[in-house]
Structure formats: C-alpha cells, structure tokens
Write a protein that holds these residues in place. Structure first.
Motif, PDB file in Angstrom:
ATOM      1  N   GLU A 130       0.829  -1.206   0.000  1.00 32.13           N
ATOM      2  CA  GLU A 130       0.000   0.000   0.000  1.00 32.13           C
ATOM      3  C   GLU A 130       0.863   1.254   0.000  1.00 32.13           C
ATOM      4  O   GLU A 130       0.604   2.216  -0.730  1.00 32.13           O
ATOM      5  CB  GLU A 130      -0.919  -0.010   1.221  1.00 32.13           C
ATOM      6  CG  GLU A 130      -1.914   1.144   1.235  1.00 32.13           C
ATOM      7  CD  GLU A 130      -2.880   1.074   2.409  1.00 32.13           C
ATOM      8  OE1 GLU A 130      -3.544   2.098   2.687  1.00 32.13           O
ATOM      9  OE2 GLU A 130      -2.972   0.004   3.042  1.00 32.13           O
ATOM     10  N   LEU A 131       1.891   1.245   0.822  1.00 30.00           N
ATOM     11  CA  LEU A 131       2.822   2.385   0.865  1.00 30.00           C
ATOM     12  C   LEU A 131       3.604   2.501  -0.435  1.00 30.00           C
ATOM     13  O   LEU A 131       3.900   3.607  -0.905  1.00 30.00           O
ATOM     14  CB  LEU A 131       3.779   2.222   2.055  1.00 30.00           C
ATOM     15  CG  LEU A 131       3.137   2.376   3.435  1.00 30.00           C
ATOM     16  CD1 LEU A 131       4.103   1.945   4.519  1.00 30.00           C
ATOM     17  CD2 LEU A 131       2.697   3.832   3.658  1.00 30.00           C
ATOM     18  N   TRP A 132       3.959   1.361  -1.015  1.00 31.04           N
ATOM     19  CA  TRP A 132       4.659   1.346  -2.306  1.00 31.04           C
ATOM     20  C   TRP A 132       3.818   2.059  -3.365  1.00 31.04           C
ATOM     21  O   TRP A 132       4.328   2.867  -4.136  1.00 31.04           O
ATOM     22  CB  TRP A 132       4.940  -0.098  -2.710  1.00 31.04           C
ATOM     23  CG  TRP A 132       5.631  -0.269  -4.037  1.00 31.04           C
ATOM     24  CD1 TRP A 132       5.047  -0.338  -5.261  1.00 31.04           C
ATOM     25  CD2 TRP A 132       7.042  -0.389  -4.262  1.00 31.04           C
ATOM     26  NE1 TRP A 132       6.002  -0.506  -6.251  1.00 31.04           N
ATOM     27  CE2 TRP A 132       7.235  -0.540  -5.659  1.00 31.04           C
ATOM     28  CE3 TRP A 132       8.147  -0.404  -3.426  1.00 31.04           C
ATOM     29  CZ2 TRP A 132       8.493  -0.689  -6.227  1.00 31.04           C
ATOM     30  CZ3 TRP A 132       9.405  -0.568  -3.993  1.00 31.04           C
ATOM     31  CH2 TRP A 132       9.571  -0.698  -5.382  1.00 31.04           C
ATOM     32  N   ASN A 133       2.532   1.759  -3.381  1.00 31.97           N
ATOM     33  CA  ASN A 133       1.634   2.389  -4.353  1.00 31.97           C
ATOM     34  C   ASN A 133       1.469   3.884  -4.082  1.00 31.97           C
ATOM     35  O   ASN A 133       1.326   4.684  -5.017  1.00 31.97           O
ATOM     36  CB  ASN A 133       0.275   1.697  -4.339  1.00 31.97           C
ATOM     37  CG  ASN A 133       0.347   0.296  -4.934  1.00 31.97           C
ATOM     38  OD1 ASN A 133       1.133   0.043  -5.839  1.00 31.97           O
ATOM     39  ND2 ASN A 133      -0.472  -0.617  -4.434  1.00 31.97           N
ATOM     40  N   GLU A 134       1.514   4.270  -2.828  1.00 29.14           N
ATOM     41  CA  GLU A 134       1.473   5.696  -2.482  1.00 29.14           C
ATOM     42  C   GLU A 134       2.706   6.409  -3.045  1.00 29.14           C
ATOM     43  O   GLU A 134       2.619   7.505  -3.588  1.00 29.14           O
ATOM     44  CB  GLU A 134       1.421   5.885  -0.961  1.00 29.14           C
ATOM     45  CG  GLU A 134       0.089   5.607  -0.320  1.00 29.14           C
ATOM     46  CD  GLU A 134       0.115   5.863   1.178  1.00 29.14           C
ATOM     47  OE1 GLU A 134       1.049   6.547   1.649  1.00 29.14           O
ATOM     48  OE2 GLU A 134      -0.803   5.394   1.875  1.00 29.14           O
ATOM     49  N   ALA A 135       3.848   5.741  -2.900  1.00 31.07           N
ATOM     50  CA  ALA A 135       5.107   6.316  -3.416  1.00 31.07           C
ATOM     51  C   ALA A 135       5.037   6.463  -4.927  1.00 31.07           C
ATOM     52  O   ALA A 135       5.492   7.457  -5.490  1.00 31.07           O
ATOM     53  CB  ALA A 135       6.284   5.437  -3.015  1.00 31.07           C
ATOM     54  N   LYS A 136       4.452   5.462  -5.601  1.00 27.69           N
ATOM     55  CA  LYS A 136       4.302   5.520  -7.062  1.00 27.69           C
ATOM     56  C   LYS A 136       3.460   6.723  -7.471  1.00 27.69           C
ATOM     57  O   LYS A 136       3.792   7.442  -8.423  1.00 27.69           O
ATOM     58  CB  LYS A 136       3.659   4.240  -7.593  1.00 27.69           C
ATOM     59  CG  LYS A 136       4.582   3.057  -7.690  1.00 27.69           C
ATOM     60  CD  LYS A 136       3.863   1.821  -8.212  1.00 27.69           C
ATOM     61  CE  LYS A 136       3.410   1.998  -9.643  1.00 27.69           C
ATOM     62  NZ  LYS A 136       2.813   0.741 -10.172  1.00 27.69           N
ATOM     63  N   LYS A 137       2.360   6.931  -6.772  1.00 29.09           N
ATOM     64  CA  LYS A 137       1.477   8.048  -7.103  1.00 29.09           C
ATOM     65  C   LYS A 137       2.177   9.384  -6.914  1.00 29.09           C
ATOM     66  O   LYS A 137       1.941  10.326  -7.668  1.00 29.09           O
ATOM     67  CB  LYS A 137       0.209   7.987  -6.237  1.00 29.09           C
ATOM     68  CG  LYS A 137      -0.717   6.831  -6.564  1.00 29.09           C
ATOM     69  CD  LYS A 137      -1.916   6.818  -5.645  1.00 29.09           C
ATOM     70  CE  LYS A 137      -2.836   5.635  -5.962  1.00 29.09           C
ATOM     71  NZ  LYS A 137      -3.994   5.576  -5.040  1.00 29.09           N
ATOM     72  N   SER A 138       3.014   9.471  -5.902  1.00 28.01           N
ATOM     73  CA  SER A 138       3.702  10.743  -5.614  1.00 28.01           C
ATOM     74  C   SER A 138       4.732  11.086  -6.679  1.00 28.01           C
ATOM     75  O   SER A 138       5.178  12.239  -6.797  1.00 28.01           O
ATOM     76  CB  SER A 138       4.398  10.684  -4.245  1.00 28.01           C
ATOM     77  OG  SER A 138       5.484   9.761  -4.264  1.00 28.01           O
ATOM     78  N   GLU A 139       5.134  10.086  -7.497  1.00 30.32           N
ATOM     79  CA  GLU A 139       6.121  10.324  -8.553  1.00 30.32           C
ATOM     80  C   GLU A 139       5.498  11.001  -9.766  1.00 30.32           C
ATOM     81  O   GLU A 139       6.192  11.582 -10.589  1.00 30.32           O
ATOM     82  CB  GLU A 139       6.759   9.012  -9.000  1.00 30.32           C
ATOM     83  CG  GLU A 139       7.589   8.346  -7.912  1.00 30.32           C
ATOM     84  CD  GLU A 139       7.984   6.921  -8.287  1.00 30.32           C
ATOM     85  OE1 GLU A 139       8.737   6.314  -7.517  1.00 30.32           O
ATOM     86  OE2 GLU A 139       7.523   6.425  -9.336  1.00 30.32           O
ATOM     87  N   LYS A 140       4.181  10.899  -9.913  1.00 31.09           N
ATOM     88  CA  LYS A 140       3.512  11.401 -11.120  1.00 31.09           C
ATOM     89  C   LYS A 140       3.263  12.899 -11.018  1.00 31.09           C
ATOM     90  O   LYS A 140       3.190  13.476  -9.964  1.00 31.09           O
ATOM     91  CB  LYS A 140       2.177  10.657 -11.331  1.00 31.09           C
ATOM     92  CG  LYS A 140       2.377   9.157 -11.581  1.00 31.09           C
ATOM     93  CD  LYS A 140       1.063   8.472 -11.750  1.00 31.09           C
ATOM     94  CE  LYS A 140       1.230   6.978 -11.989  1.00 31.09           C
ATOM     95  NZ  LYS A 140      -0.056   6.262 -12.140  1.00 31.09           N
TER      96      LYS A 140
END
Length: 281
Positions: free
Chosen positions: A271-281
């Motif tokens: 879940e945190l990994w996906n949060e990090a992915k979103k913050s990259e966009k």
C-alpha cells in the motif's frame, strides 16, 4: 588552452611539493580513478550539470596525473597522449579527414558531401558514409587494420567492464561487422526461447544450468534493448533509483508510525509502495 596550461602547472607544483601527490603511483591511483569515473556516471544519469562539470575535472586530473608519472619515467607525456589521440581520430574518420592531416599542427576537416565518396574514398565497401551505422562499421574495420589496434573484433572490449555493459558492447561490436538480426522484431523469439529454457531448468532445481540459462536470457534481453536503441545499463540504473526512492518512502513511514519494517505485513508495504508511485507522477 590557457586554462589547461594553468591546470598542468598546478599539477606539476603539487607533484613536486605535496607529500600526498609525491607518493602516488599508477597502482595507488587506479582505485580512485574507478571511483571518480563512477561519480561522473552518477552525475550524468542525474543530468546534474554542476556535478558533471566538477566530476569531469576530477577524471581529467587522473588522466593528466598518469601522463605526469609517465613523463617522469621518460615514457611519454601529455602531448604524446593528445597527439596519439588526434592521429587515431583522424585515421578513423576518413570521410572527414584526409590522411595528410594526421600530423598537421592544425588539422582541418575537408568539405563533406554525403552523396560523394567522402574525403579519401576509403569508406568501406559502399564508398559512402551517410549514417551513424556506417561510421561505426568503418571504425571497427579501421581498428583491425591499425598496427597496434585490436587483434580481433571483440578484443577491444575490456575484460574488466561490468557484465551488463560488456554484453552490450560485445553485441554492438559484432553488429558493426554484420553479425546481427536482419529484423529487430526477430529478437523476441530468442528472448521467449531463452526464458522458456530458464523456466525449464528452474523447475528441475538445477542451479548450475539455471545460472547458465539466466545468463542466456539476460544476454537476449540486452540484445533486444540494443536493437530498439535503448541503453540497458541506464534503464536498469533508473529502475534501481526508482526502487530505492519507493522503498525509502516505506521505511520513512515505518519510522514515522514507530512500526519496524520487519513487523509490517506485505500488504501494508504494498500500500505504501503504491502511495510512493502516485507521488512520482
């Protein structure tokens, strides 16, 4: 030229008066040279202009330091390095320079018209050099003809290169003499074939053969990257950095909530990994 001369004067002074610089040898400098080269590569992939300029200076220092050591031993000096490089570049670009320019004090490139045969006519079988690919093909052929050049096509690939970069260079050099896929799309059949063979050996739990097939698979993927004009080393490094940034995000969150990573579930980390992915966009 004045700036380069000033730098060489400083190097001479350091070599004569600094205790550290005095005692350096080729052997003692080599590890530092490797480190400085990697630092330059790091700056290049980050496109950090300030650091690129700084790290280029550090690499230049090492190049000149080796030449200085050789000069002290009366082997060669920095002028010999520059002259040898100039001769090599002119020799390997017959579509730009005439052989008479090799030892000229101020070599001048000749007018180059692609539809003609080039400056000397010595431009390979076609007699024309109009593409980057043709330049590279001629480069390899000329290197083989040089008195102190490569003994074989692949002998110019340094043994100490990291394996991924070495694989790319091996394939690229083979391509320059015509050993390559006729259609780049054909490489995918090979990639799938190698993946299938790897899966077969893995299912047998045969570590030795699995290792061999893993190498074959990676080699085929690098081949595909090359055919599609992608640099696999740069691509992998970008992914390394992406993984580090995302994992650091997870770790920072675990510290923030006071829950060690080893106590977090895989679902929580995902879940945190996906949060990090979103913050990259």
């Amino acid at each position: 030229m004045q700036a380069f001369g000033r730098f060489l004067d400083v190097l001479d002074a350091l070599r004569a008066n600094c205790p550290w610089d005095k005692k350096q040898t080729n052997e003692s400098l080599r590890p530092n040279t490797i480190e400085e080269t990697y630092e330059l590569c790091d700056a290049l992939i980050k496109n950090d202009i300030h650091d690129i300029c700084k790290e280029l200076g550090d690499v230049l220092l090492h190049i000149c330091f080796y030449a200085k050591i050789a000069e002290e031993k009366e082997q060669f000096d920095m002028a010999d390095v520059c002259n040898a490089l100039t001769r090599k570049m002119i020799t390997r670009h017959p579509h730009v320079y005439h052989p008479s320019q090799i030892d000229a004090e101020d070599p001048k490139p000749l007018p180059y018209v692609p539809e003609e045969t080039g400056s000397t006519g010595e431009t390979g079988d076609s007699g024309k050099v109009t593409t980057v690919s043709q330049v590279l093909e001629n480069w390899e052929q000329i290197k083989l003809k040089e008195k102190d050049g490569n003994e074989s096509v692949l002998s110019g690939v340094p043994e100490a290169l990291p394996s991924l970069i070495k694989a790319y260079r091996i394939q690229d050099k083979a391509r320059n003499v015509g050993f390559d896929w006729e259609q780049k799309e054909d490489v995918w059949k090979k990639v799938r074939e190698e993946l299938g063979e790897l899966e077969t050996e893995l299912s047998k739990e045969d570590k030795e053969n699995s290792t061999k097939e893993l190498g074959d698979f990676l080699f085929s993927v690098i081949n595909a990257a090359r055919l599609y004009k992608l640099n696999p080393d740069n691509a992998l490094e970008m992914t390394n950095r992406k993984f580090i940034n995302r994992f650091n995000y997870i770790e920072a969150h675990s510290i923030k909530i006071g829950k060690p990573l080893k106590d977090m579930t895989l679902s929580e980390m995902d879940e945190l990994w996906n949060e990090a992915k979103k913050s990259e966009k």
